[in-house]
Design a protein around this motif. Structure first.
Motif, mmCIF file in Angstrom:
data_model
loop_
_atom_site.group_PDB
_atom_site.id
_atom_site.type_symbol
_atom_site.label_atom_id
_atom_site.label_comp_id
_atom_site.label_asym_id
_atom_site.label_seq_id
_atom_site.Cartn_x
_atom_site.Cartn_y
_atom_site.Cartn_z
ATOM 1 N N ARG A 154 19.516 -7.350 8.488
ATOM 2 C CA ARG A 154 18.243 -6.848 9.016
ATOM 3 C C ARG A 154 17.492 -6.074 7.931
ATOM 4 N NH1 ARG A 154 18.633 -3.496 14.275
ATOM 5 N NH2 ARG A 154 19.360 -1.990 12.744
ATOM 6 N N HIS A 155 16.173 -6.104 8.050
ATOM 7 C CA HIS A 155 15.306 -5.279 7.210
ATOM 8 C C HIS A 155 14.790 -4.150 8.086
ATOM 9 C CE1 HIS A 155 14.375 -9.031 4.571
ATOM 10 N NE2 HIS A 155 15.492 -8.445 4.216
ATOM 11 N N LEU A 156 15.052 -2.923 7.666
ATOM 12 C CA LEU A 156 14.583 -1.759 8.420
ATOM 13 C C LEU A 156 13.421 -1.116 7.676
ATOM 14 C CD1 LEU A 156 17.963 -0.141 9.501
ATOM 15 C CD2 LEU A 156 16.444 -1.612 10.848
ATOM 16 N N TYR A 157 12.382 -0.841 8.416
ATOM 17 C CA TYR A 157 11.169 -0.263 7.834
ATOM 18 C C TYR A 157 10.995 1.165 8.313
ATOM 19 C CZ TYR A 157 9.959 -4.866 6.214
ATOM 20 O OH TYR A 157 9.967 -6.061 5.560
ATOM 21 N N SER A 158 10.534 2.008 7.400
ATOM 22 C CA SER A 158 10.240 3.400 7.734
ATOM 23 C C SER A 158 8.992 3.824 6.966
ATOM 24 C CB SER A 158 11.431 4.304 7.407
ATOM 25 O OG SER A 158 11.817 4.146 6.069
ATOM 26 N N LEU A 159 8.461 4.977 7.350
ATOM 27 C CA LEU A 159 7.249 5.480 6.699
ATOM 28 C C LEU A 159 7.536 5.862 5.255
ATOM 29 C CD1 LEU A 159 5.725 7.759 9.475
ATOM 30 C CD2 LEU A 159 5.042 5.446 8.828
ATOM 31 N N ASP A 160 6.568 5.604 4.414
ATOM 32 C CA ASP A 160 6.633 5.985 3.003
ATOM 33 C C ASP A 160 5.475 6.953 2.766
ATOM 34 O OD1 ASP A 160 6.489 6.194 0.231
ATOM 35 O OD2 ASP A 160 6.829 4.064 -0.114
ATOM 36 N N PRO A 161 5.761 8.205 2.461
ATOM 37 C CA PRO A 161 4.677 9.186 2.331
ATOM 38 C C PRO A 161 3.749 8.955 1.140
ATOM 39 C CG PRO A 161 6.769 10.157 1.689
ATOM 40 C CD PRO A 161 7.068 8.783 2.242
ATOM 41 N N ALA A 190 0.827 -1.202 0.000
ATOM 42 C CA ALA A 190 0.000 0.000 0.000
ATOM 43 C C ALA A 190 0.867 1.260 0.000
ATOM 44 C CB ALA A 190 -0.921 0.002 1.215
ATOM 45 N N HIS A 191 2.163 1.096 -0.117
ATOM 46 C CA HIS A 191 3.120 2.218 -0.128
ATOM 47 C C HIS A 191 3.059 3.038 1.155
ATOM 48 C CE1 HIS A 191 3.971 1.320 -4.289
ATOM 49 N NE2 HIS A 191 2.682 1.397 -4.562
ATOM 50 N N LEU A 192 2.739 2.393 2.276
ATOM 51 C CA LEU A 192 2.717 3.087 3.559
ATOM 52 C C LEU A 192 4.054 2.973 4.285
ATOM 53 C CD1 LEU A 192 -0.861 2.084 4.636
ATOM 54 C CD2 LEU A 192 -0.057 4.415 4.191
ATOM 55 N N VAL A 193 4.808 1.915 3.990
ATOM 56 C CA VAL A 193 6.147 1.754 4.559
ATOM 57 C C VAL A 193 7.106 1.364 3.451
ATOM 58 C CG1 VAL A 193 5.287 1.076 6.846
ATOM 59 C CG2 VAL A 193 5.883 -0.690 5.195
ATOM 60 N N SER A 194 8.359 1.675 3.672
ATOM 61 C CA SER A 194 9.408 1.237 2.751
ATOM 62 C C SER A 194 10.416 0.438 3.559
ATOM 63 C CB SER A 194 10.074 2.431 2.068
ATOM 64 O OG SER A 194 10.648 3.290 3.029
ATOM 65 N N MET A 195 11.170 -0.404 2.871
ATOM 66 C CA MET A 195 12.125 -1.276 3.528
ATOM 67 C C MET A 195 13.501 -1.088 2.899
ATOM 68 S SD MET A 195 13.925 -4.426 3.169
ATOM 69 C CE MET A 195 13.112 -5.287 1.869
ATOM 70 N N ARG A 196 14.506 -1.111 3.758
ATOM 71 C CA ARG A 196 15.891 -1.130 3.267
ATOM 72 C C ARG A 196 16.661 -2.150 4.092
ATOM 73 N NH1 ARG A 196 19.574 1.577 6.566
ATOM 74 N NH2 ARG A 196 18.608 3.031 8.015
ATOM 75 N N ARG A 197 17.639 -2.736 3.464
ATOM 76 C CA ARG A 197 18.464 -3.727 4.153
ATOM 77 C C ARG A 197 19.628 -3.038 4.851
ATOM 78 N NH1 ARG A 197 17.654 -9.218 2.298
ATOM 79 N NH2 ARG A 197 16.088 -9.170 0.665
ATOM 80 N N ASP A 198 19.907 -3.521 6.040
ATOM 81 C CA ASP A 198 21.066 -3.072 6.811
ATOM 82 C C ASP A 198 21.749 -4.340 7.311
ATOM 83 O OD1 ASP A 198 22.888 -1.443 8.198
ATOM 84 O OD2 ASP A 198 21.637 -1.474 10.010
ATOM 85 N N GLY A 199 22.696 -4.837 6.511
ATOM 86 C CA GLY A 199 23.298 -6.139 6.824
ATOM 87 C C GLY A 199 22.262 -7.214 6.623
#
Length: 113
Positions: free
Chosen positions: A66-73, A55-64
């Motif tokens: 781990r998957h880190l999630y943050s808000l996606d406007p 739903a494009h509400l969060v985005s994910m990026r890899r850090d090693g």
């Protein structure tokens, strides 16, 4: 745009997804952090995050590893755009209700005989 606005609103209708979403404004968080914060398993958190990502509400990026999630406007913008279509008619209905209430609550005017 409308389809994703509805998808964003639908995704946030689930209390667990909403709790996950609401814990992200402080910054990126891992699946384990989000699972612990909401009292669910990491597997369940991942499933909810997939829906929020679609739903494009969060985005994910890899850090090693781990998957880190943050808000996606984007998802919030889509939901807002969808709801904004109804704002003029909602305001008009509210104004009409206020006028009707004022008319029915107004004291009766005395009539002259």
């Amino acid at each position: 745009m409308d389809a994703n606005g509805v998808r964003a609103i639908t995704a946030l209708s689930d209390p667990t997804r909403r709790a996950i979403f609401e814990s992200l404004p402080q910054g990126p968080r891992s699946v384990a952090d989000l699972a612990a914060a909401t009292g669910i398993t990491s597997s369940a958190a991942s499933q909810h995050l997939r829906v929020l990502r679609e739903a494009h509400l969060v985005s994910m990026r890899r850090d090693g590893n781990r998957h880190l999630y943050s808000l996606d406007p984007r998802g919030l913008n889509d939901a807002r755009d969808y709801l904004d279509k109804f704002w003029p008619s909602a305001l008009a209905a509210h104004a009409a209700a206020l006028r009707a209430a004022a008319g029915s609550d107004a004291p009766a005017q005395p009539t002259r005989r």
